[in-house]
Design a protein around this motif. Sequence first.
Motif, PDB file in Angstrom:
ATOM      1  N   ALA A 157       6.276  -0.484   6.320  1.00  0.00           N
ATOM      2  CA  ALA A 157       5.593  -1.313   7.393  1.00  0.00           C
ATOM      3  C   ALA A 157       5.294  -2.728   6.807  1.00  0.00           C
ATOM      4  O   ALA A 157       5.227  -3.509   7.693  1.00  0.00           O
ATOM      5  CB  ALA A 157       4.449  -0.648   7.655  1.00  0.00           C
ATOM      6  N   ALA A 158       5.191  -2.814   5.523  1.00  0.00           N
ATOM      7  CA  ALA A 158       4.923  -4.199   5.258  1.00  0.00           C
ATOM      8  C   ALA A 158       5.906  -5.099   5.246  1.00  0.00           C
ATOM      9  O   ALA A 158       5.674  -6.365   5.263  1.00  0.00           O
ATOM     10  CB  ALA A 158       4.246  -4.133   3.608  1.00  0.00           C
ATOM     11  N   GLY A 159       7.017  -4.535   5.165  1.00  0.00           N
ATOM     12  CA  GLY A 159       8.490  -5.430   5.292  1.00  0.00           C
ATOM     13  C   GLY A 159       8.334  -6.557   4.174  1.00  0.00           C
ATOM     14  O   GLY A 159       8.075  -6.084   3.231  1.00  0.00           O
ATOM     15  N   ASP A 160       8.850  -7.625   4.318  1.00  0.00           N
ATOM     16  CA  ASP A 160       9.114  -8.517   3.242  1.00  0.00           C
ATOM     17  C   ASP A 160       8.150  -9.643   3.389  1.00  0.00           C
ATOM     18  O   ASP A 160       8.362 -10.679   2.858  1.00  0.00           O
ATOM     19  CB  ASP A 160      10.557  -8.972   3.226  1.00  0.00           C
ATOM     20  N   GLY A 161       6.949  -9.499   4.253  1.00  0.00           N
ATOM     21  CA  GLY A 161       6.118 -10.837   4.428  1.00  0.00           C
ATOM     22  C   GLY A 161       4.556 -10.602   3.631  1.00  0.00           C
ATOM     23  O   GLY A 161       4.527  -9.702   2.986  1.00  0.00           O
ATOM     24  N   LEU A 162       3.744 -11.348   4.349  1.00  0.00           N
ATOM     25  CA  LEU A 162       2.474 -11.305   3.674  1.00  0.00           C
ATOM     26  C   LEU A 162       1.678  -9.918   4.080  1.00  0.00           C
ATOM     27  O   LEU A 162       1.756  -9.577   5.171  1.00  0.00           O
ATOM     28  CB  LEU A 162       1.622 -12.578   4.043  1.00  0.00           C
ATOM     29  N   VAL A 163       0.867  -9.536   3.152  1.00  0.00           N
ATOM     30  CA  VAL A 163      -0.109  -8.401   3.445  1.00  0.00           C
ATOM     31  C   VAL A 163      -1.428  -9.089   3.019  1.00  0.00           C
ATOM     32  O   VAL A 163      -1.634  -9.390   2.040  1.00  0.00           O
ATOM     33  CB  VAL A 163       0.311  -7.253   2.358  1.00  0.00           C
ATOM     34  N   LEU A 164      -2.244  -9.284   4.263  1.00  0.00           N
ATOM     35  CA  LEU A 164      -3.556  -9.718   4.087  1.00  0.00           C
ATOM     36  C   LEU A 164      -4.423  -8.484   4.161  1.00  0.00           C
ATOM     37  O   LEU A 164      -4.683  -7.736   5.213  1.00  0.00           O
ATOM     38  CB  LEU A 164      -3.688 -10.518   5.453  1.00  0.00           C
ATOM     39  N   ASP A 165      -5.149  -8.003   3.154  1.00  0.00           N
ATOM     40  CA  ASP A 165      -5.995  -6.912   2.876  1.00  0.00           C
ATOM     41  C   ASP A 165      -7.384  -7.307   3.087  1.00  0.00           C
ATOM     42  O   ASP A 165      -7.915  -7.898   2.167  1.00  0.00           O
ATOM     43  CB  ASP A 165      -5.522  -6.203   1.456  1.00  0.00           C
ATOM     44  N   LEU A 166      -8.143  -6.737   4.198  1.00  0.00           N
ATOM     45  CA  LEU A 166      -9.374  -7.108   4.470  1.00  0.00           C
ATOM     46  C   LEU A 166     -10.162  -5.539   4.497  1.00  0.00           C
ATOM     47  O   LEU A 166     -11.336  -5.639   4.917  1.00  0.00           O
ATOM     48  CB  LEU A 166      -9.406  -7.527   5.913  1.00  0.00           C
ATOM     49  N   ARG A 167      -9.766  -4.481   3.861  1.00  0.00           N
ATOM     50  CA  ARG A 167     -10.546  -3.459   4.061  1.00  0.00           C
ATOM     51  C   ARG A 167     -11.509  -3.368   2.997  1.00  0.00           C
ATOM     52  O   ARG A 167     -11.455  -3.901   1.865  1.00  0.00           O
ATOM     53  CB  ARG A 167      -9.290  -2.233   3.675  1.00  0.00           C
ATOM     54  N   SER A 168     -12.435  -2.475   3.358  1.00  0.00           N
ATOM     55  CA  SER A 168     -13.479  -2.201   2.120  1.00  0.00           C
ATOM     56  C   SER A 168     -12.921  -1.147   1.132  1.00  0.00           C
ATOM     57  O   SER A 168     -11.797  -0.662   1.305  1.00  0.00           O
ATOM     58  CB  SER A 168     -14.762  -1.318   3.137  1.00  0.00           C
ATOM     59  N   SER A 169     -13.635  -0.934   0.174  1.00  0.00           N
ATOM     60  CA  SER A 169     -13.109  -0.459  -1.108  1.00  0.00           C
ATOM     61  C   SER A 169     -12.766   0.991  -0.662  1.00  0.00           C
ATOM     62  O   SER A 169     -11.686   1.616  -0.976  1.00  0.00           O
ATOM     63  CB  SER A 169     -14.096  -0.356  -2.235  1.00  0.00           C
ATOM     64  N   ALA A 170     -13.566   1.520   0.248  1.00  0.00           N
ATOM     65  CA  ALA A 170     -13.286   3.040   0.484  1.00  0.00           C
ATOM     66  C   ALA A 170     -11.923   3.224   1.020  1.00  0.00           C
ATOM     67  O   ALA A 170     -11.304   4.378   0.736  1.00  0.00           O
ATOM     68  CB  ALA A 170     -14.386   3.869   1.298  1.00  0.00           C
ATOM     69  N   TYR A 171     -11.454   2.627   2.011  1.00  0.00           N
ATOM     70  CA  TYR A 171     -10.292   2.426   2.760  1.00  0.00           C
ATOM     71  C   TYR A 171      -9.277   1.955   2.036  1.00  0.00           C
ATOM     72  O   TYR A 171      -8.022   2.364   1.863  1.00  0.00           O
ATOM     73  CB  TYR A 171     -10.236   1.855   4.115  1.00  0.00           C
ATOM     74  N   ALA A 172      -9.286   1.006   0.946  1.00  0.00           N
ATOM     75  CA  ALA A 172      -8.458   0.563   0.093  1.00  0.00           C
ATOM     76  C   ALA A 172      -7.972   1.670  -0.900  1.00  0.00           C
ATOM     77  O   ALA A 172      -6.759   1.472  -1.354  1.00  0.00           O
ATOM     78  CB  ALA A 172      -8.920  -0.667  -0.580  1.00  0.00           C
ATOM     79  N   ALA A 173      -8.983   2.510  -0.939  1.00  0.00           N
ATOM     80  CA  ALA A 173      -8.499   3.666  -2.037  1.00  0.00           C
ATOM     81  C   ALA A 173      -7.372   4.496  -1.462  1.00  0.00           C
ATOM     82  O   ALA A 173      -6.658   5.499  -2.152  1.00  0.00           O
ATOM     83  CB  ALA A 173      -9.794   4.608  -2.108  1.00  0.00           C
ATOM     84  N   ALA A 174      -7.090   4.542  -0.244  1.00  0.00           N
ATOM     85  CA  ALA A 174      -5.781   5.541   0.305  1.00  0.00           C
ATOM     86  C   ALA A 174      -4.649   4.789   0.317  1.00  0.00           C
ATOM     87  O   ALA A 174      -3.621   5.440   0.351  1.00  0.00           O
ATOM     88  CB  ALA A 174      -6.104   5.511   1.918  1.00  0.00           C
ATOM     89  N   TRP A 175      -4.492   3.381  -0.113  1.00  0.00           N
ATOM     90  CA  TRP A 175      -3.323   2.927  -0.403  1.00  0.00           C
ATOM     91  C   TRP A 175      -3.400   1.440  -1.203  1.00  0.00           C
ATOM     92  O   TRP A 175      -3.901   0.736  -0.627  1.00  0.00           O
ATOM     93  CB  TRP A 175      -2.393   2.596   0.837  1.00  0.00           C
ATOM     94  N   LYS A 176      -2.860   1.456  -2.283  1.00  0.00           N
ATOM     95  CA  LYS A 176      -2.958   0.338  -3.104  1.00  0.00           C
ATOM     96  C   LYS A 176      -1.529  -0.383  -3.212  1.00  0.00           C
ATOM     97  O   LYS A 176      -0.495   0.321  -3.721  1.00  0.00           O
ATOM     98  CB  LYS A 176      -3.402   0.597  -4.505  1.00  0.00           C
ATOM     99  N   PRO A 177      -1.375  -1.527  -2.689  1.00  0.00           N
ATOM    100  CA  PRO A 177       0.088  -2.214  -2.643  1.00  0.00           C
ATOM    101  C   PRO A 177       0.377  -2.052  -4.284  1.00  0.00           C
ATOM    102  O   PRO A 177      -0.444  -2.577  -5.073  1.00  0.00           O
ATOM    103  CB  PRO A 177      -0.096  -3.570  -2.094  1.00  0.00           C
TER     104      PRO A 177
END
Length: 260
Positions: A157-177
């Motif tokens: 889903a991220a493809g080959d471009g920028l990933v702008l991560d604005l998630r809070s820590s609880a939601y960031a725990a579900a996927w770490k690039p």
Amino acid sequence: MLVLLPPSEGKANAGGGAPLELGSLSLPGLTAAREAVLTELVELCAGDEQKAREVLGLSEGLRGEVAKNAGLPTAGARPAGEIYTGVLYDALGLATLDAAARRRAADSLLVFSGLWGAVRVTDRIPSYRCSMGVRLPGLGALAGHWRGSMAEVLPAAAGDGLVLDLRSSAYAAAWKPKGEVAGRTATVRVLHAPTRKVVSHFNKATKGRMVRSLLSAGAAPKDPAELVEALRELGYVVEAEAPGRAGRAWSLDVLVEEIH
């Protein structure tokens, strides 16, 4: 550009539209994991209300959310961009974007969820209550439940471009690039410039306005360095820290003088 957003705790009523179709949601690789959470959540909330409130962390005043969850399979659904409310989404103002910016939002925004894993703003979902911090009796901690499926689905889903991560820590725990994807990921803090402190309300509001600015301007940064340039051109004060080694995300601080 892929923008990762947290959901809102409060959600709009979905009304009487057609009910959810799990198989119609974006990222079909998450369907089995979604079905597992939905099934257990509905069973939990259709049973002992007190137990359901304890598991979900709901106060007495929110007991109506238990009944809402119990009825999810037949509840009306609306686009996720209309369901999620709150400070960030008010500032983002999806409904008031022009047509071109709305198309960009549909392509680039991904909202993380304890129940759905992650959805596009155009995916039709019912209103629900289930945060990523919940630990269901059968599945356990939801962040852990989602981690394997996310790792399989989200790099594509991220493809080959920028990933702008604005998630809070609880939601960031579900996927770490990781790896190459992490190298083109930027995480953002919003700081009150005079005090250098994060304050929740204007942190969320500024992130919403920032995404709106990027969508409205048609900005298409390909990596974190281009994102910094784009944000500065849009009038944001940004301090950037490139990772010390490969496979790490960039850290961006957006400095705000006024709290509003």
